[in-house]
Design a protein around this motif. Structure first.
Motif, PDB file in Angstrom:
ATOM      1  N   LYS A  68     -16.287   0.161  -1.122  1.00  0.00           N
ATOM      2  CA  LYS A  68     -16.406   1.321  -0.321  1.00  0.00           C
ATOM      3  C   LYS A  68     -14.874   1.879  -0.091  1.00  0.00           C
ATOM      4  CE  LYS A  68     -20.999   1.825   1.900  1.00  0.00           C
ATOM      5  NZ  LYS A  68     -21.664   2.182   3.273  1.00  0.00           N
ATOM      6  N   MET A  69     -14.113   0.762   0.498  1.00  0.00           N
ATOM      7  CA  MET A  69     -13.070   0.987   1.063  1.00  0.00           C
ATOM      8  C   MET A  69     -11.882   0.731  -0.067  1.00  0.00           C
ATOM      9  SD  MET A  69     -13.879   2.246   3.915  1.00  0.00           S
ATOM     10  CE  MET A  69     -12.287   2.392   4.594  1.00  0.00           C
ATOM     11  N   ARG A  70     -11.670  -0.132  -0.871  1.00  0.00           N
ATOM     12  CA  ARG A  70     -10.655  -0.409  -1.503  1.00  0.00           C
ATOM     13  C   ARG A  70     -11.250  -0.621  -3.329  1.00  0.00           C
ATOM     14  NH1 ARG A  70      -6.358  -2.994   0.537  1.00  0.00           N
ATOM     15  NH2 ARG A  70      -5.866  -4.546  -0.974  1.00  0.00           N
ATOM     16  N   PRO A  71     -11.665   0.390  -3.655  1.00  0.00           N
ATOM     17  CA  PRO A  71     -11.983   0.482  -5.121  1.00  0.00           C
ATOM     18  C   PRO A  71     -11.063   0.765  -6.035  1.00  0.00           C
ATOM     19  CG  PRO A  71     -12.517   2.625  -4.151  1.00  0.00           C
ATOM     20  CD  PRO A  71     -11.775   1.939  -3.198  1.00  0.00           C
ATOM     21  N   LEU A  72     -11.182   0.286  -7.243  1.00  0.00           N
ATOM     22  CA  LEU A  72     -10.344   0.237  -8.423  1.00  0.00           C
ATOM     23  C   LEU A  72     -11.101   0.880  -9.727  1.00  0.00           C
ATOM     24  CD1 LEU A  72      -8.357  -3.042  -8.508  1.00  0.00           C
ATOM     25  CD2 LEU A  72      -7.462  -0.897  -7.451  1.00  0.00           C
ATOM     26  N   HIS A  73     -10.401   1.980 -10.312  1.00  0.00           N
ATOM     27  CA  HIS A  73     -11.209   2.559 -11.523  1.00  0.00           C
ATOM     28  C   HIS A  73     -10.637   2.135 -12.663  1.00  0.00           C
ATOM     29  CE1 HIS A  73     -11.615   5.379  -8.120  1.00  0.00           C
ATOM     30  NE2 HIS A  73     -12.841   5.573  -8.347  1.00  0.00           N
ATOM     31  N   GLN A  74      -9.262   1.676 -12.712  1.00  0.00           N
ATOM     32  CA  GLN A  74      -8.752   0.933 -13.993  1.00  0.00           C
ATOM     33  C   GLN A  74      -7.634   0.036 -13.514  1.00  0.00           C
ATOM     34  OE1 GLN A  74      -6.754   5.035 -15.631  1.00  0.00           O
ATOM     35  NE2 GLN A  74      -8.043   4.237 -17.571  1.00  0.00           N
ATOM     36  N   MET A  75      -7.217  -0.584 -14.607  1.00  0.00           N
ATOM     37  CA  MET A  75      -6.193  -1.556 -14.591  1.00  0.00           C
ATOM     38  C   MET A  75      -5.354  -1.521 -15.520  1.00  0.00           C
ATOM     39  SD  MET A  75      -7.636  -5.412 -12.782  1.00  0.00           S
ATOM     40  CE  MET A  75      -8.730  -5.624 -14.127  1.00  0.00           C
ATOM     41  N   THR A  76      -3.925  -1.594 -15.545  1.00  0.00           N
ATOM     42  CA  THR A  76      -3.085  -1.171 -16.344  1.00  0.00           C
ATOM     43  C   THR A  76      -1.721  -1.842 -16.253  1.00  0.00           C
ATOM     44  OG1 THR A  76      -1.776   0.542 -17.965  1.00  0.00           O
ATOM     45  CG2 THR A  76      -1.833   0.808 -15.473  1.00  0.00           C
ATOM     46  N   TRP A  77      -0.808  -1.875 -17.413  1.00  0.00           N
ATOM     47  CA  TRP A  77       0.377  -2.533 -17.188  1.00  0.00           C
ATOM     48  C   TRP A  77       1.610  -1.355 -16.996  1.00  0.00           C
ATOM     49  CZ3 TRP A  77       2.271  -7.665 -16.946  1.00  0.00           C
ATOM     50  CH2 TRP A  77       3.685  -7.919 -17.111  1.00  0.00           C
ATOM     51  N   ALA A  78       2.141  -1.123 -15.757  1.00  0.00           N
ATOM     52  CA  ALA A  78       3.062   0.127 -15.740  1.00  0.00           C
ATOM     53  C   ALA A  78       4.298  -0.417 -14.912  1.00  0.00           C
ATOM     54  CB  ALA A  78       2.462   1.203 -15.002  1.00  0.00           C
ATOM     55  N   PRO A  79       5.269  -0.844 -15.583  1.00  0.00           N
ATOM     56  CA  PRO A  79       6.526  -1.236 -14.821  1.00  0.00           C
ATOM     57  C   PRO A  79       7.153  -0.036 -14.147  1.00  0.00           C
ATOM     58  CG  PRO A  79       6.513  -2.387 -17.028  1.00  0.00           C
ATOM     59  CD  PRO A  79       5.210  -1.422 -17.145  1.00  0.00           C
ATOM     60  N   GLY A  80       7.522  -0.371 -12.885  1.00  0.00           N
ATOM     61  CA  GLY A  80       8.170   0.929 -12.161  1.00  0.00           C
ATOM     62  C   GLY A  80       7.188   1.466 -11.093  1.00  0.00           C
ATOM     63  N   GLU A  81       6.026   1.378 -11.595  1.00  0.00           N
ATOM     64  CA  GLU A  81       4.868   1.993 -10.549  1.00  0.00           C
ATOM     65  C   GLU A  81       4.632   1.234  -9.468  1.00  0.00           C
ATOM     66  OE1 GLU A  81       3.803   5.209 -10.757  1.00  0.00           O
ATOM     67  OE2 GLU A  81       4.009   5.676 -12.720  1.00  0.00           O
ATOM     68  N   ALA A  82       3.489   1.839  -8.404  1.00  0.00           N
ATOM     69  CA  ALA A  82       3.253   0.839  -7.338  1.00  0.00           C
ATOM     70  C   ALA A  82       2.298   0.171  -7.751  1.00  0.00           C
ATOM     71  CB  ALA A  82       2.725   1.952  -6.209  1.00  0.00           C
ATOM     72  N   GLU A  83       1.728  -1.002  -6.951  1.00  0.00           N
ATOM     73  CA  GLU A  83       0.954  -1.678  -7.277  1.00  0.00           C
ATOM     74  C   GLU A  83      -0.337  -1.262  -7.325  1.00  0.00           C
ATOM     75  OE1 GLU A  83       0.047  -6.319  -5.741  1.00  0.00           O
ATOM     76  OE2 GLU A  83      -0.926  -5.095  -4.357  1.00  0.00           O
ATOM     77  N   VAL A  84      -0.900  -0.385  -6.574  1.00  0.00           N
ATOM     78  CA  VAL A  84      -1.980   0.612  -6.628  1.00  0.00           C
ATOM     79  C   VAL A  84      -1.453   2.008  -6.694  1.00  0.00           C
ATOM     80  CG1 VAL A  84      -4.228   1.570  -5.696  1.00  0.00           C
ATOM     81  CG2 VAL A  84      -3.247  -0.926  -5.371  1.00  0.00           C
ATOM     82  N   ILE A  85      -1.904   2.589  -8.153  1.00  0.00           N
ATOM     83  CA  ILE A  85      -1.331   3.964  -8.420  1.00  0.00           C
ATOM     84  C   ILE A  85      -2.421   4.917  -7.978  1.00  0.00           C
ATOM     85  CG2 ILE A  85      -0.684   5.368 -10.352  1.00  0.00           C
ATOM     86  CD1 ILE A  85      -0.026   2.540 -11.988  1.00  0.00           C
ATOM     87  N   GLU A  86      -1.998   5.785  -7.386  1.00  0.00           N
ATOM     88  CA  GLU A  86      -3.200   6.738  -6.682  1.00  0.00           C
ATOM     89  C   GLU A  86      -3.231   8.140  -7.479  1.00  0.00           C
ATOM     90  OE1 GLU A  86      -5.029   5.770  -3.834  1.00  0.00           O
ATOM     91  OE2 GLU A  86      -3.915   4.375  -2.995  1.00  0.00           O
ATOM     92  N   ASN A  87      -4.539   8.772  -7.751  1.00  0.00           N
ATOM     93  CA  ASN A  87      -4.409  10.206  -8.044  1.00  0.00           C
ATOM     94  C   ASN A  87      -4.313  10.480  -9.653  1.00  0.00           C
ATOM     95  OD1 ASN A  87      -5.549  11.097  -5.379  1.00  0.00           O
ATOM     96  ND2 ASN A  87      -3.508  11.034  -4.683  1.00  0.00           N
ATOM     97  N   LYS A  88      -4.279   9.301 -10.299  1.00  0.00           N
ATOM     98  CA  LYS A  88      -4.079   9.642 -11.628  1.00  0.00           C
ATOM     99  C   LYS A  88      -4.641   8.405 -12.526  1.00  0.00           C
ATOM    100  CE  LYS A  88       0.701   8.191 -11.557  1.00  0.00           C
ATOM    101  NZ  LYS A  88       2.046   8.575 -11.830  1.00  0.00           N
TER     102      LYS A  88
END
Length: 401
Positions: A68-88
């Protein structure tokens, strides 16, 4: 007083904030190791169960709380981004805005290295140990390269990443297709244009091109002590073609427990491409006419195995049957299309590298390295282009080169 059971539980307990629920699999990502856990293991590992968001007085199983509180919809490899990428979320062509989406970034930034960057003595000692006879030459070559490339280092990167442009983007790349007769650039342009993380700066390309244009023509790069050679131009042209027909895949076999394929010749051990070159040279020196199209057209796998025999105790060269097929293809083309010598194809190209490459691609399908991307053909033609450079090197930039 803390019991032994409580102490053991405290030592093995894991923090709730180190876990996420990966919804596509119904499993739980343990962020420190990037491993997926089943829900029962998460419930057992987290000592302090969280409060139910809807009923604060009641405790909730960690796995249910994470969903409920810490869901993830995808995983990827994205240098330069935050550990959890929000709203995209990530798509094949780049980032797509999506309110509420959460994507876990598997990239880890490199650990900082500490020490004195000016202290080169340990590296020089290492170089002496590995190359006791050649270390001074290697060091001098590296210094010369650093000096020659210092002006390049002052330029901005040709490829750069800007945070504000890490979304789907289209990069205008104006190509003069009359200068791309093989359509290599045209076929790769859509991939460059849709790149989600990297952009090409045309201005910097022009600056680097100008700088390279002012530099002297590089010397022919063809080690005559390593490669098979001949004083007969017709034979030499055929030998260069043979080398590049076999110039692919020198990896070791997984889990073989042996060193990868290597060849020792005149008390020097080679691997990779150098091993291929010296193995072919060894064969020519032993009397095997590798320039002869009639012989190549009927060569057997046993012949190829003998020609490319490696040192005792190491792996065999990979893809032996494919190499036999390539040599037969070369032999047939030499006899049936080029009257026994690759010189005919070289002369017919009339000094045009693109015409020569096109002829090689027409006659030798094994040189047609392409891939499919979004239902489009992407052309590389790497070995065919290397072949032209090798002819330049083998002939010292003169005559057929």
């Amino acid at each position: 007083m803390v019991s032994e059971t409580d102490a053991t539980r405290d030592a093995t307990a894991r923090r709730l904030e180190d876990f996420y629920c990966y919804l596509p699999r119904g499993q739980y990502l343990y962020a420190p190791t990037r491993e997926l856990w089943p829900g029962a293991s998460v419930n057992a590992a987290v000592a302090d169960w969280p409060a139910d968001p809807m009923k604060p007085a009641k405790r909730m199983a960690p796995a249910a709380w994470l969903a409920k509180m810490r869901p993830l919809h995808q995983m990827t490899w994205a240098p330069g981004e935050a550990e959890v990428i929000e709203n995209k979320h990530i798509d094949a062509g780049g980032w797509i805005p999506e309110p509420g989406a959460r994507v876990f970034n598997l990239y880890r930034p490199p650990m900082p290295l500490h020490g004195d960057p000016s202290d080169v003595l340990p590296w020089l000692d290492h170089l002496r140990l590995i190359y006791p006879d050649d270390w001074e030459h290697i060091r001098a070559t590296r210094i010369a390269w650093n000096t020659a490339s210092s002006s390049l280092a002052r330029l901005k990167p040709v490829c750069s990443v800007s945070p504000e442009r890490r979304t789907r983007m289209t990069i205008p790349l104006d190509l003069d297709l009359s200068r791309d007769p093989l359509r290599v650039l045209e076929s790769t342009r859509p991939i460059v244009q849709s790149s989600p993380l990297v952009q090409i700066d045309p201005l910097q390309i022009e600056r680097v091109a100008t700088l390279l244009g002012e530099m002297p023509m590089p010397k022919a790069d063809w080690d005559r002590l390593l490669h098979p050679t001949s004083t007969d131009p017709a034979r030499l042209a055929n030998l260069v073609l043979v080398v590049d027909a076999l110039n692919f895949c020198f990896w070791s076999f997984p889990n073989s427990g042996k060193p990868r394929w290597q060849v020792t010749h005149n008390d020097t051990t080679y691997n990779g491409y150098a091993a291929l070159a010296v193995a072919l040279r060894r064969s020519v020196e032993s009397g095997f006419p590798l320039w002869d199209g009639d012989l190549l057209g009927t060569i057997t796998e046993a012949d190829v195995s003998e020609i490319l025999a490696g040192d005792s105790g190491c792996d065999t060269i990979p893809l032996l049957h494919a190499r036999m097929t390539h040599l037969r293809e070369v032999g047939i083309a030499l006899v049936e299309q080029w009257e026994g010598t690759f010189l005919h194809a070289i002369r017919a190209a009339n000094g045009s590298s693109s015409r020569l490459i096109a002829e090689v691609l027409r006659a030798l399908p094994s040189f047609r390295d392409t891939a499919r991307h979004n239902r489009r053909e992407v052309r590389f033609y790497k070995r065919a282009q290397i072949l032209v450079a090798d002819l330049y090197g083998a002939f010292g930039g003169r005559g057929p080169g």
